[in-house]
Design a protein around this motif. Structure first.
Motif, PDB file in Angstrom:
ATOM      1  N   PHE A 119     -36.347 -12.116   8.812  1.00 50.54           N
ATOM      2  CA  PHE A 119     -36.836 -13.221   7.877  1.00 50.54           C
ATOM      3  C   PHE A 119     -36.346 -14.636   8.319  1.00 50.54           C
ATOM      4  N   GLY A 120     -36.826 -15.465   8.301  1.00 49.30           N
ATOM      5  CA  GLY A 120     -36.332 -16.893   8.637  1.00 49.30           C
ATOM      6  C   GLY A 120     -36.369 -17.340   9.956  1.00 49.30           C
ATOM      7  N   ALA A 121     -35.511 -18.069  10.389  1.00 46.44           N
ATOM      8  CA  ALA A 121     -35.591 -18.504  12.055  1.00 46.44           C
ATOM      9  C   ALA A 121     -33.874 -19.020  12.371  1.00 46.44           C
ATOM     10  N   PRO A 122     -33.681 -19.118  13.447  1.00 44.60           N
ATOM     11  CA  PRO A 122     -32.407 -19.544  13.962  1.00 44.60           C
ATOM     12  C   PRO A 122     -32.078 -20.874  13.680  1.00 44.60           C
ATOM     13  N   GLN A 123     -33.128 -21.660  13.351  1.00 45.78           N
ATOM     14  CA  GLN A 123     -32.764 -23.297  12.931  1.00 45.78           C
ATOM     15  C   GLN A 123     -33.653 -23.491  11.632  1.00 45.78           C
ATOM     16  N   ASP A 124     -33.149 -24.520  10.871  1.00 44.33           N
ATOM     17  CA  ASP A 124     -33.799 -24.903   9.718  1.00 44.33           C
ATOM     18  C   ASP A 124     -35.065 -25.800  10.222  1.00 44.33           C
ATOM     19  N   GLY A 125     -35.973 -25.884   9.388  1.00 43.16           N
ATOM     20  CA  GLY A 125     -37.035 -26.902  10.012  1.00 43.16           C
ATOM     21  C   GLY A 125     -37.851 -27.674   8.745  1.00 43.16           C
ATOM     22  N   TYR A 126     -38.923 -27.886   8.850  1.00 45.69           N
ATOM     23  CA  TYR A 126     -39.557 -28.952   7.960  1.00 45.69           C
ATOM     24  C   TYR A 126     -40.912 -28.216   7.431  1.00 45.69           C
TER      25      TYR A 126
END
Length: 286
Positions: A119-126
């Motif tokens: 759950f989530g991702a390797p990098q933050d986003g928008y």
């Protein structure tokens, strides 16, 4: 006119193809979109935003490519990317049809089934222009509470878009999230901002999804977003989805839970009554 000429030159520089003409594209309050008619007979759309937040267009391109890898719901090809712009394949707009809606339901199920590592991702986003914390967690209730709901409760309080009493109602939901979230599900590969404005009904009778906030999440989140602001043929989308990937019992009762985050995002970005709508959604769950 100067802006359009500059946009055409930018497109030519990135694509290596002459731009024959440019046309403004209506919509979008986050970026300026311009259609580029190219000398090779194709068209593209270039999205620009001066002083875009760091990594803004890179996050969108990354999300589109990741969703495309699933081989499910249609997404436009990324043709070029830079700090201040993104160039995508042009989708010729058509009209929403029942057949395209049913195809979207089935193909969205395939995208979700492609999954993610966590759950989530390797990098933050928008999400829009708002930050989207993506630091991974192993379970969805903790991820949703700490990466989606509570950061925006705090931001909405600071902005005055949420009263302390309304924030308390939402925090009560967070305290009970393990009970309210239903049984654990596999991590789904989700669009993350799938409201009706991010579905383009193409002339090819395909529903294309754009402007993602893609991450590993809960599949009910995308369906809750489709329902939140209304989309043509919603029931056909849901029925077709369920034909290939039946939803867990009680999913309709959980729509309000998944809608908390987008309502809070709107409260922070636009104010208005979105904070109260988020609180109402929270109270409906308690």
């Amino acid at each position: 006119m100067a802006r359009m000429t500059g946009t055409a030159a930018r497109g030519e520089q990135l694509l290596g193809v002459a731009v024959v003409s440019t046309t403004p594209v209506a919509g979008g309050d986050v970026s300026t979109a311009t259609r580029l008619r190219l000398s090779n007979g194709r068209s593209a759309v270039i999205k620009t935003r001066p002083q875009a937040p760091a990594g803004f267009f890179a996050a969108e391109a990354r999300g589109l490519r990741w969703l495309a890898e699933a081989g499910g719901a249609a997404v436009p090809d990324v043709l070029a990317i830079d700090d201040d712009c993104l160039v995508l394949d042009w989708i010729e707009p058509g009209r929403p049809t029942a057949e395209a809606a049913e195809s979207l339901g089935r193909s969205l199920a395939a995208t979700h089934a492609a999954g993610a590592d966590t759950f989530g991702a390797p990098q933050d986003g928008y999400i829009g222009l708002a930050p989207l914390p993506n630091r991974p967690l192993d379970r969805w209730p903790e991820f949703y509470a700490s990466r989606r709901v509570m950061p925006y409760v705090r931001a909405a309080l600071q902005r005055g878009a949420l009263s302390p009493a309304e924030a308390d109602d939402i925090e009560q939901v967070v305290k009970r999230i393990h009970t309210l979230a239903g049984d654990d599900e596999p991590v789904a590969r989700i669009h993350g901002d799938l409201w009706s404005g991010n579905v383009v009904w193409g002339q090819d009778d395909t529903a294309w999804i754009i402007d993602p906030a893609a991450h590993g999440g809960h599949r009910e989140t995308d369906l809750a977003m489709l329902a939140l602001f209304g989309i043509t043929h919603l029931q056909r989308i849901l029925d077709a989805y369920q034909e290939v990937a039946p939803l867990a019992d009680g999913w309709e009762d959980r729509l309000a839970l998944h809608q908390l985050h987008p309502l809070l995002v709107h409260a922070v970005m636009f104010g208005g009554g979105y904070g109260s709508r988020a609180a109402d959604a929270a109270r409906s769950l308690l």
